[in-house]
Write a protein that holds these residues in place. Structure first.
Motif, PDB file in Angstrom:
ATOM      1  N   THR A  49     -78.453 -33.481 -21.119  1.00 14.86           N
ATOM      2  CA  THR A  49     -79.787 -33.383 -20.534  1.00 14.86           C
ATOM      3  C   THR A  49     -80.700 -32.509 -21.380  1.00 14.86           C
ATOM      4  O   THR A  49     -81.883 -32.819 -21.556  1.00 14.86           O
ATOM      5  N   ALA A  50     -80.160 -31.410 -21.915  1.00 19.41           N
ATOM      6  CA  ALA A  50     -80.964 -30.521 -22.756  1.00 19.41           C
ATOM      7  C   ALA A  50     -81.406 -31.233 -24.033  1.00 19.41           C
ATOM      8  O   ALA A  50     -82.564 -31.129 -24.444  1.00 19.41           O
ATOM      9  N   THR A  99     -84.063 -33.732 -23.209  1.00 16.39           N
ATOM     10  CA  THR A  99     -85.335 -33.054 -22.954  1.00 16.39           C
ATOM     11  C   THR A  99     -85.995 -32.602 -24.250  1.00 16.39           C
ATOM     12  O   THR A  99     -87.203 -32.764 -24.442  1.00 16.39           O
ATOM     13  N   SER A 114     -87.349 -35.886 -25.940  1.00 16.34           N
ATOM     14  CA  SER A 114     -88.383 -36.678 -25.274  1.00 16.34           C
ATOM     15  C   SER A 114     -89.652 -35.894 -24.973  1.00 16.34           C
ATOM     16  O   SER A 114     -90.761 -36.411 -25.188  1.00 16.34           O
ATOM     17  N   VAL A 115     -89.535 -34.661 -24.491  1.00 24.75           N
ATOM     18  CA  VAL A 115     -90.729 -33.932 -24.047  1.00 24.75           C
ATOM     19  C   VAL A 115     -91.648 -33.554 -25.202  1.00 24.75           C
ATOM     20  O   VAL A 115     -92.849 -33.880 -25.164  1.00 24.75           O
ATOM     21  N   ALA A 143     -83.905 -41.813 -25.040  1.00 25.24           N
ATOM     22  CA  ALA A 143     -85.055 -40.910 -25.169  1.00 25.24           C
ATOM     23  C   ALA A 143     -86.286 -41.662 -25.654  1.00 25.24           C
ATOM     24  O   ALA A 143     -87.407 -41.379 -25.212  1.00 25.24           O
ATOM     25  N   GLN A 162     -93.033 -32.513 -17.175  1.00 27.89           N
ATOM     26  CA  GLN A 162     -92.181 -33.378 -17.996  1.00 27.89           C
ATOM     27  C   GLN A 162     -90.772 -32.822 -18.129  1.00 27.89           C
ATOM     28  O   GLN A 162     -89.790 -33.581 -18.141  1.00 27.89           O
ATOM     29  N   VAL A 163     -90.637 -31.511 -18.244  1.00 26.48           N
ATOM     30  CA  VAL A 163     -89.301 -30.919 -18.318  1.00 26.48           C
ATOM     31  C   VAL A 163     -88.552 -31.141 -17.003  1.00 26.48           C
ATOM     32  O   VAL A 163     -87.371 -31.527 -16.998  1.00 26.48           O
ATOM     33  N   SER A 217     -87.556 -34.755 -16.821  1.00 26.76           N
ATOM     34  CA  SER A 217     -86.473 -35.114 -17.742  1.00 26.76           C
ATOM     35  C   SER A 217     -85.118 -34.621 -17.238  1.00 26.76           C
ATOM     36  O   SER A 217     -84.094 -35.256 -17.483  1.00 26.76           O
ATOM     37  N   PHE A 218     -85.105 -33.502 -16.515  1.00 26.38           N
ATOM     38  CA  PHE A 218     -83.852 -33.018 -15.941  1.00 26.38           C
ATOM     39  C   PHE A 218     -83.442 -33.827 -14.711  1.00 26.38           C
ATOM     40  O   PHE A 218     -82.301 -33.727 -14.275  1.00 26.38           O
ATOM     41  N   VAL A 264     -76.483 -37.776 -18.113  1.00 27.44           N
ATOM     42  CA  VAL A 264     -77.361 -36.665 -17.757  1.00 27.44           C
ATOM     43  C   VAL A 264     -76.887 -36.075 -16.440  1.00 27.44           C
ATOM     44  O   VAL A 264     -76.031 -36.641 -15.745  1.00 27.44           O
ATOM     45  N   LEU A 271     -83.818 -25.519 -12.851  1.00 27.06           N
ATOM     46  CA  LEU A 271     -85.222 -25.925 -12.887  1.00 27.06           C
ATOM     47  C   LEU A 271     -86.141 -24.777 -12.480  1.00 27.06           C
ATOM     48  O   LEU A 271     -87.230 -24.621 -13.046  1.00 27.06           O
TER      49      LEU A 271
END
Length: 287
Positions: free
Chosen positions: A69-70, A73, A76-77, A153, A213-214, A217-218, A238, A267
């Motif tokens: 997931t990290a 992120t 993509s972000v 991504a 967005q973060v 994405s999580f 993820v 989060l």
């Protein structure tokens, strides 16, 4: 009259408080309570305390999902924000055809992620997929452990760029043109104006987009589920996919709730760190 004002205020915000309590606070509390039990959805619940948390922390599944997931992120972000900003700088100029382009780039964002995942899974097909047909080579986009996550991504970036560009366009529209005219007279080029004027003045917009967005994405799941299902070799599993697998594949609702609680805490921490970082660098005064 003054004594009645607090009561009136509480009555006015009561509908919102009920919604927040029922759909935000209560689910978090219930998730934490369930995480303290061993439960397969059908049998009786057995209280195990923090055993679900310790097994997740000592095991490798949670660590892998957090790492995946990290990485997702981090890919993509920033790319979505950068491409969205570049696109917004062109669309805000109102060139011929800008309205049509604006509609086209926003369409992916309003579509269901699951449907987009199905479409892109066909595009990425190694034998009959449109992408490999165009390239003239056979590439295992979604089954190669090294390519699967970047491919996912890329789809996420493609979906979110239009949404991000709309916010940046709104932010750019609030910047006075006189600032750019003065900078041009002083000899500042396009890159200097972008670096020293546009980006700093867009920090409130960037702050909002970065946080949302973060967080998104999580929480991504639908698209990953449609594209890879978490494979190959758990390279795209993820953290939301881990919650799904623990709850509905392995029937371990307690462990799934524990993962959800851990995700909630992560989060909150990320949001507070971002807020602390941007709060010292944001200015809302453009006068």
């Amino acid at each position: 009259m003054n004594a009645r004002r607090p009561l009136i205020g509480w009555l006015l915000i009561a509908p919102s408080l009920i919604g927040v309590s029922a759909f935000l606070i209560l689910p978090v509390v219930l998730a934490f309570v369930i995480s303290l039990f061993r439960w397969d959805l059908l049998g009786t619940r057995q209280f195990v305390g923090l055993e679900n948390y310790t097994s997740l922390i000592t095991g490798g599944a949670l660590t892998n999902s957090l790492l995946v997931t990290a990485i997702f992120t981090l890919i993509s972000v920033p790319v979505s924000l950068a491409v969205g900003l570049l696109l917004a700088t062109q669309l805000v100029r109102a060139l011929p055809g800008s309205a049509i382009v604006r509609v086209i780039v926003v369409i992916p964002w309003v579509c269901a992620p699951l449907a987009l995942g199905v479409v892109w899974k066909w595009i990425f097909q190694p034998s009959v997929g449109a992408l490999n047909q165009i390239l003239g080579v056979r590439i295992e986009w979604l089954t190669d452990p090294q390519l699967a996550l970047p491919a996912v991504a890329f789809v996420a970036i493609w979906q979110n760029v239009g949404y991000i560009s709309l916010f940046f366009q709104a932010g750019l529209g609030k910047i006075p043109t006189s600032i750019y005219e003065a900078a041009t007279l002083d000899g500042a080029g396009s890159w200097q104006q972008m670096r020293h004027m546009t980006i700093p003045l867009l920090r409130p917009t960037t702050f909002f987009l970065a946080i949302t967005q973060v967080v998104a994405s999580f929480q991504v799941f639908d698209m990953v589920y449609a594209l890879t299902g978490g494979g190959p070799q758990h390279r795209t599993e993820v953290i939301a996919s881990l919650i799904y697998n623990e709850a509905f594949v392995a029937s371990r609702l307690g462990r799934a709730s524990a993962v959800a609680v851990i995700l909630f805490v992560i989060l909150v921490i990320i949001t507070l760190v971002q807020q602390r970082y941007f709060s010292r660098r944001i200015t809302y005064d453009m006068s």
